[in-house]
Design a protein around this motif. Sequence first.
Motif, PDB file in Angstrom:
ATOM      1  N   ARG A 121       0.855  -1.189   0.000  1.00 34.28           N
ATOM      2  CA  ARG A 121       0.000   0.000   0.000  1.00 34.28           C
ATOM      3  C   ARG A 121       0.890   1.237   0.000  1.00 34.28           C
ATOM      4  NH1 ARG A 121      -4.173   1.506   4.855  1.00 34.28           N
ATOM      5  NH2 ARG A 121      -2.183   1.902   5.906  1.00 34.28           N
ATOM      6  N   PRO A 122       0.774   2.107  -1.013  1.00 35.28           N
ATOM      7  CA  PRO A 122       1.666   3.273  -1.085  1.00 35.28           C
ATOM      8  C   PRO A 122       1.216   4.383  -0.148  1.00 35.28           C
ATOM      9  CG  PRO A 122       0.110   3.341  -2.888  1.00 35.28           C
ATOM     10  CD  PRO A 122      -0.147   2.043  -2.164  1.00 35.28           C
ATOM     11  N   PRO A 123       2.118   5.280   0.213  1.00 34.87           N
ATOM     12  CA  PRO A 123       1.736   6.382   1.104  1.00 34.87           C
ATOM     13  C   PRO A 123       0.812   7.401   0.440  1.00 34.87           C
ATOM     14  CG  PRO A 123       3.987   6.665   0.355  1.00 34.87           C
ATOM     15  CD  PRO A 123       3.564   5.302  -0.098  1.00 34.87           C
ATOM     16  N   GLU A 124       0.743   7.369  -0.895  1.00 30.58           N
ATOM     17  CA  GLU A 124      -0.082   8.352  -1.602  1.00 30.58           C
ATOM     18  C   GLU A 124      -1.580   8.059  -1.521  1.00 30.58           C
ATOM     19  OE1 GLU A 124       3.996   8.552  -3.318  1.00 30.58           O
ATOM     20  OE2 GLU A 124       2.611   6.923  -2.795  1.00 30.58           O
ATOM     21  N   SER A 125      -1.960   6.837  -1.092  1.00 33.63           N
ATOM     22  CA  SER A 125      -3.389   6.511  -1.039  1.00 33.63           C
ATOM     23  C   SER A 125      -3.639   5.351  -0.088  1.00 33.63           C
ATOM     24  CB  SER A 125      -3.905   6.136  -2.429  1.00 33.63           C
ATOM     25  OG  SER A 125      -5.235   5.641  -2.357  1.00 33.63           O
ATOM     26  N   PRO A 126      -4.741   5.406   0.693  1.00 33.44           N
ATOM     27  CA  PRO A 126      -5.120   4.287   1.543  1.00 33.44           C
ATOM     28  C   PRO A 126      -6.088   3.327   0.843  1.00 33.44           C
ATOM     29  CG  PRO A 126      -6.509   6.150   2.072  1.00 33.44           C
ATOM     30  CD  PRO A 126      -5.576   6.609   0.966  1.00 33.44           C
ATOM     31  N   GLN A 127      -6.368   3.561  -0.448  1.00 29.04           N
ATOM     32  CA  GLN A 127      -7.439   2.823  -1.120  1.00 29.04           C
ATOM     33  C   GLN A 127      -6.936   1.626  -1.932  1.00 29.04           C
ATOM     34  OE1 GLN A 127     -10.284   5.297  -3.199  1.00 29.04           O
ATOM     35  NE2 GLN A 127     -10.400   6.774  -1.538  1.00 29.04           N
ATOM     36  N   LEU A 128      -6.148   0.762  -1.287  1.00 23.81           N
ATOM     37  CA  LEU A 128      -5.721  -0.489  -1.923  1.00 23.81           C
ATOM     38  C   LEU A 128      -6.863  -1.491  -1.854  1.00 23.81           C
ATOM     39  CD1 LEU A 128      -3.623  -2.401  -3.192  1.00 23.81           C
ATOM     40  CD2 LEU A 128      -2.805  -2.884  -0.864  1.00 23.81           C
ATOM     41  N   ARG A 166      -7.808   2.598  -5.782  1.00 19.00           N
ATOM     42  CA  ARG A 166      -9.084   3.023  -6.346  1.00 19.00           C
ATOM     43  C   ARG A 166      -9.153   4.498  -6.718  1.00 19.00           C
ATOM     44  NH1 ARG A 166     -11.507  -1.106  -8.687  1.00 19.00           N
ATOM     45  NH2 ARG A 166     -11.720  -2.870  -7.268  1.00 19.00           N
ATOM     46  N   ASP A 167      -8.689   5.387  -5.855  1.00 21.83           N
ATOM     47  CA  ASP A 167      -8.844   6.802  -6.196  1.00 21.83           C
ATOM     48  C   ASP A 167      -7.988   7.191  -7.401  1.00 21.83           C
ATOM     49  OD1 ASP A 167      -6.677   6.310  -4.519  1.00 21.83           O
ATOM     50  OD2 ASP A 167      -6.785   8.251  -3.507  1.00 21.83           O
ATOM     51  N   TRP A 168      -6.919   6.447  -7.659  1.00 20.18           N
ATOM     52  CA  TRP A 168      -6.047   6.771  -8.791  1.00 20.18           C
ATOM     53  C   TRP A 168      -6.607   6.275 -10.122  1.00 20.18           C
ATOM     54  CZ3 TRP A 168      -0.943   8.979  -9.304  1.00 20.18           C
ATOM     55  CH2 TRP A 168      -0.545   9.682  -8.168  1.00 20.18           C
ATOM     56  N   PHE A 174     -11.717   7.915 -18.984  1.00 19.73           N
ATOM     57  CA  PHE A 174     -11.369   6.907 -19.975  1.00 19.73           C
ATOM     58  C   PHE A 174      -9.999   6.263 -19.759  1.00 19.73           C
ATOM     59  CE2 PHE A 174     -13.809  10.277 -22.339  1.00 19.73           C
ATOM     60  CZ  PHE A 174     -15.036   9.669 -22.153  1.00 19.73           C
ATOM     61  N   ASN A 175      -9.513   6.206 -18.538  1.00 21.59           N
ATOM     62  CA  ASN A 175      -8.281   5.465 -18.299  1.00 21.59           C
ATOM     63  C   ASN A 175      -8.232   4.994 -16.857  1.00 21.59           C
ATOM     64  OD1 ASN A 175      -6.196   7.132 -16.588  1.00 21.59           O
ATOM     65  ND2 ASN A 175      -7.210   8.621 -17.921  1.00 21.59           N
ATOM     66  N   VAL A 176      -7.530   3.864 -16.677  1.00 22.87           N
ATOM     67  CA  VAL A 176      -7.330   3.333 -15.326  1.00 22.87           C
ATOM     68  C   VAL A 176      -5.862   3.031 -15.069  1.00 22.87           C
ATOM     69  CG1 VAL A 176      -9.659   2.345 -15.198  1.00 22.87           C
ATOM     70  CG2 VAL A 176      -7.766   0.952 -16.088  1.00 22.87           C
ATOM     71  N   ALA A 254     -15.742  -6.558  -4.621  1.00 20.01           N
ATOM     72  CA  ALA A 254     -14.507  -5.851  -4.271  1.00 20.01           C
ATOM     73  C   ALA A 254     -14.786  -4.849  -3.152  1.00 20.01           C
ATOM     74  CB  ALA A 254     -13.928  -5.147  -5.490  1.00 20.01           C
ATOM     75  N   GLY A 255     -13.745  -4.447  -2.445  1.00 13.73           N
ATOM     76  CA  GLY A 255     -13.913  -3.588  -1.280  1.00 13.73           C
ATOM     77  C   GLY A 255     -14.549  -2.248  -1.572  1.00 13.73           C
ATOM     78  N   ALA A 256     -14.296  -1.720  -2.778  1.00 16.65           N
ATOM     79  CA  ALA A 256     -14.838  -0.409  -3.132  1.00 16.65           C
ATOM     80  C   ALA A 256     -16.353  -0.412  -3.226  1.00 16.65           C
ATOM     81  CB  ALA A 256     -14.242   0.057  -4.466  1.00 16.65           C
TER      82      ALA A 256
END
Length: 290
Positions: A121-128, A166-168, A174-176, A254-256
Motif C-alpha cells: 500500500r503506497p503512502p499516496e493513497s489508503p485505497q488499496l 481506487r482513487d487513482w 477513460f483510463n485506469v 470488491a472492497g470499493a
Amino acid sequence: MRNGSPSFGAVNDTASPTASIVDLSTRMPGVRNLSDLIAQQRIGEARSIVETASPDPTVDVALSAVTYERTLPSPGKIFCIGVNYGGRNAEYKDGQDAPTKPSVFVRFPSSFTGHEQSLIRPPESPQLDYEGEIVAVIGTGGRRIARADARHHIAGLTLGNEGTIRDWVRHAKFNVTQGKNWDSSGSIGPWMTTLDEIGEFENLHLTTHVNGELRQDDTPATMAYPIEFQIEYLSTFCTLEPGDIIFTGTPTGAGARFDPPRFLEPGDVVEVSVPELGTLRNGIADEVIS
C-alpha cells in the motif's frame, strides 16, 4: 527461490502437506524459469521429465521450503478484462446499458508480486483494493484466433489478485492505468496448472476471502465475455505470443463496492482460490520509503 537462488519446477500432489517440487532448472539446461519454458514451447518435454524423473534430494525440495516469485517472472503483454462477471455492470451507477464489447486495459510486470508476498500500500493513497481473478497464460501465439480454437492456444491457468489503488483510477476520464500499475499492488500465483488438469472453464469456482471472510464467489459461467472469446477478441487487434497473460475479470464484491468501502490495511490477508488452481495468498504492508 530456493536457498536464495532462482529456480523452478513442477509440484507433486499440491493437496498434500508433504508436497514437493521436482526441480526442472537443473534437468532442463537453457530454461531458467516458467517464462522461458513457455517461450521455448517445451511444456510437453517438462511433463515427460516429471513423469519419469527419479527423486533427487540434492535439487528437489519440499514445497514448504521455497519462497515464491510471481509465477511468470517475465510475462509478455498483460491484458486485463474489466466488468465481466454477472452483476458487475450494475455496480457502475452511470445509467449506461451493458457494453457490447469487453473493457480492456494493460498492466506492467512490476505491478505484480508472488504468492505469500505482501501487497504494497503506497503512502499516496489508503485505497488499496483486491480483485480475485482467473488468469489465462498463452502458450501458442497467433493472430485472429477463432473462438473454437482458443483453448489450444492456452498453456494453462493461474490465479491473480488484480490489486487496485481506487482513487487513482479516477484521476481522469477513460483510463485506469495510474491506479492499476503501482509496484507490487497485485499478485500472480501460486503456480500454473496446465490444461490437461482442467475441465470446462465454466465449472471453475472462484472465491476471494479477506481475513477469512468470503467477499467474492462466482464461476466463469456468468462471464459476459468467456475466456475463449477474450482470446478471439484480443488476437484480432494484436498478435498474442507465448507468455502473454490475460486477467479474465473479477466477480462482484470488491472492497470499493461496500458502503462504506472496505479497503485493505496492513495485517490483512487476502486469499484467492479455485480448487483446480490452488490458493493465492498475500498479506498487506505499507511501502517503506527510504
